[in-house]
Design a protein around this motif. Structure first.
Motif, PDB file in Angstrom:
ATOM      1  N   PRO A 165      11.375  -0.030 -42.654  1.00  0.00           N
ATOM      2  CA  PRO A 165      10.148  -0.390 -41.955  1.00  0.00           C
ATOM      3  C   PRO A 165       9.954   0.369 -40.643  1.00  0.00           C
ATOM      4  N   LEU A 176       1.180  -1.488 -38.103  1.00  0.00           N
ATOM      5  CA  LEU A 176       2.549  -1.879 -37.791  1.00  0.00           C
ATOM      6  C   LEU A 176       2.908  -1.389 -36.394  1.00  0.00           C
ATOM      7  N   ALA A 208       8.971  -2.580 -35.885  1.00  0.00           N
ATOM      8  CA  ALA A 208       9.720  -3.092 -37.034  1.00  0.00           C
ATOM      9  C   ALA A 208      11.148  -2.597 -36.998  1.00  0.00           C
ATOM     10  N   VAL A 211       6.216   2.427 -38.572  1.00  0.00           N
ATOM     11  CA  VAL A 211       5.623   2.034 -37.287  1.00  0.00           C
ATOM     12  C   VAL A 211       4.540   3.039 -36.905  1.00  0.00           C
ATOM     13  N   TRP A 250       9.382  -7.879 -37.219  1.00  0.00           N
ATOM     14  CA  TRP A 250       8.272  -6.927 -37.190  1.00  0.00           C
ATOM     15  C   TRP A 250       7.050  -7.548 -36.531  1.00  0.00           C
TER      16      TRP A 250
END
Length: 103
Positions: A17, A36, A39, A21, A44
């Motif tokens: 993850p 995002l 994370a 980002v 997150w």
């Protein structure tokens, strides 16, 4: 005795993850879309047109790459662009750049 291959479940490939980002992603768990912001393997943060969402644990998500899946998101971002508390305009620009990278 016959040799058979063991069946394996069909799953989506998991990505780290942290690599996502700064990108618009679709969360596998519930299909929500958002930018995002942060994370790692423990938690997150995701910014959606309706607010910020956080979660604990590993985030299973994939980047938004198709205009068809982004259309409702683009409408929601355009709707909040005039709100001074919203980052709708900047978020829409980021989404358009991301989609342009995946024609």
């Amino acid at each position: 005795m016959s040799a058979r291959s063991a069946s394996t479940p069909s799953t989506r490939p998991l990505r780290d993850p942290a690599d996502l980002v700064g990108q618009w992603v679709r969360v596998h768990e519930d299909g929500s879309l958002g930018l995002l912001l942060a994370a790692d393997r423990t938690g997150w943060t995701l910014r959606t047109p309706t607010g910020t969402r956080t979660g604990k644990g590993y985030l299973a998500a994939e980047p938004v790459t198709r205009r068809s899946e982004a259309a409702p998101l683009r409408r929601r971002l355009r709707a909040v662009m005039d709100d001074p508390a919203s980052q709708g305009s900047a978020d829409l620009d980021l989404l358009d750049l991301q989609l342009a990278a995946h024609p």
